[in-house]
Design a protein around this motif. Sequence first.
Motif, PDB file in Angstrom:
ATOM      1  N   GLU A  11     -67.180  45.032 -10.741  1.00 18.40           N
ATOM      2  CA  GLU A  11     -66.733  43.949  -9.873  1.00 18.40           C
ATOM      3  C   GLU A  11     -65.230  43.722  -9.971  1.00 18.40           C
ATOM      4  OE1 GLU A  11     -67.824  39.229  -9.105  1.00 18.40           O
ATOM      5  OE2 GLU A  11     -68.727  40.351 -10.753  1.00 18.40           O
ATOM      6  N   LEU A  12     -64.650  43.893 -11.168  1.00 19.11           N
ATOM      7  CA  LEU A  12     -63.229  43.631 -11.341  1.00 19.11           C
ATOM      8  C   LEU A  12     -62.362  44.698 -10.679  1.00 19.11           C
ATOM      9  CD1 LEU A  12     -63.145  42.374 -15.028  1.00 19.11           C
ATOM     10  CD2 LEU A  12     -62.796  41.039 -12.972  1.00 19.11           C
ATOM     11  N   LYS A  13     -62.778  45.973 -10.775  1.00 19.19           N
ATOM     12  CA  LYS A  13     -62.044  47.093 -10.174  1.00 19.19           C
ATOM     13  C   LYS A  13     -60.600  47.135 -10.663  1.00 19.19           C
ATOM     14  CE  LYS A  13     -64.859  47.199  -5.993  1.00 19.19           C
ATOM     15  NZ  LYS A  13     -64.875  47.083  -4.522  1.00 19.19           N
ATOM     16  N   GLU A  48     -56.031  44.383 -18.500  1.00 22.58           N
ATOM     17  CA  GLU A  48     -57.437  43.968 -18.586  1.00 22.58           C
ATOM     18  C   GLU A  48     -58.313  44.948 -17.821  1.00 22.58           C
ATOM     19  OE1 GLU A  48     -60.336  40.114 -17.718  1.00 22.58           O
ATOM     20  OE2 GLU A  48     -58.205  40.051 -17.198  1.00 22.58           O
ATOM     21  N   ILE A  49     -59.430  45.318 -18.424  1.00 26.67           N
ATOM     22  CA  ILE A  49     -60.351  46.257 -17.787  1.00 26.67           C
ATOM     23  C   ILE A  49     -61.743  45.659 -17.612  1.00 26.67           C
ATOM     24  CG2 ILE A  49     -59.128  48.294 -18.589  1.00 26.67           C
ATOM     25  CD1 ILE A  49     -61.082  48.548 -20.849  1.00 26.67           C
ATOM     26  N   GLY A  50     -62.021  44.514 -18.245  1.00 30.17           N
ATOM     27  CA  GLY A  50     -63.335  43.889 -18.080  1.00 30.17           C
ATOM     28  C   GLY A  50     -64.370  44.482 -19.017  1.00 30.17           C
TER      29      GLY A  50
END
Length: 343
Positions: free
Chosen positions: A148-150, A228-230
């Motif tokens: 979702e973050l992409k 940030e990669i989630g």
Amino acid sequence: MSAFKRKRGGQRPADQNAKKVKFVVNADDSPDEAVEENKNEVTIPPPVSKGKWTNKERVLIFSSRGINFRTRHLMKDLKTMMPHSKEDTKMDRKDKLFVVNEVCEIKNCNKCLFFEAKKKQDLYMWISNSPHGPSAKFLVQNIHTLAELKMTGNCLKGSRPLLSFDPKFDKEPHYALLKELFIQTFSTPRYHPKSQPFVDHVFTFSIADNRIWFRNYQIIEEDASIVEIGPRFVLNLIKIFQGSFGGPTLYENPDFQSPNMHRRQIRLAAAAKVREKQMVKEMHKLKKAEVKEDLVKDVTADVFLTPAEEKPIHIQTEAPEPKVVKKKKQKAFKRQRMQMARR
């Protein structure tokens, strides 16, 4: 063509894990070339990790039935980031939570991350040290998965993470307990068979608004620049228990408000607005229905009146003279005038 082959005989290398190989010459090559090639020996270095896997922490990650797609993707992301984790089938909601300890014993796990779904909209997460405890129950909010973050990060799968904690974790005892629980659960054991001997991402646990905010960052440069990669989520602490999935309550969050109560307050606020609008409409109707009272005297009638000048009163004692009325000559009609003109 030449190929690699282990060398038989000769002296034993200094390192037992190191290996020596030599080139095997084809039959078409000349013997002089074969002698030169036999002198070229290649030593293969031993593996990087020579230690033993002593800290055998295993984490069981599974959930109850009724979770949505977002929770399922979050569990998949956690399993990818934690090579020391195991998975199991979903647990029936009718079963009690003490059954999870038996599942952990069957799977040979001493830590557990259990996601409990309620009403298909609320998600609770249990972090437990099985089977003796302690355990903590959280309400999971603001979930965002890797897909979702992409974001642009791309850390190595199976690498060991760094754990970064807020300074508030050392100031209060219940946060200190949670810090130790997070360290034992989320940190990958050293020399784990499925782990890689690299450190390229950071797990951060920060405290804000009486909640624990989880973030995952990748270290992209040597100067400690991160991206940030989630995944990311927020943990709202509910209770800390002495045992695993139960037992005496060690700490209860006084600021916690259940999702049911929150939704109830929202509904009550909306209902109060509707009632207020209805009361305003009824007041308007009552005002229109009331009979207007006729005012006997208008208070504002004398505002624009100007007093007139007083004139002396004249009393006539003699009779007025008669007026002379002059008789008007009658004009002849048009026909008569025409006849008179003909004569």
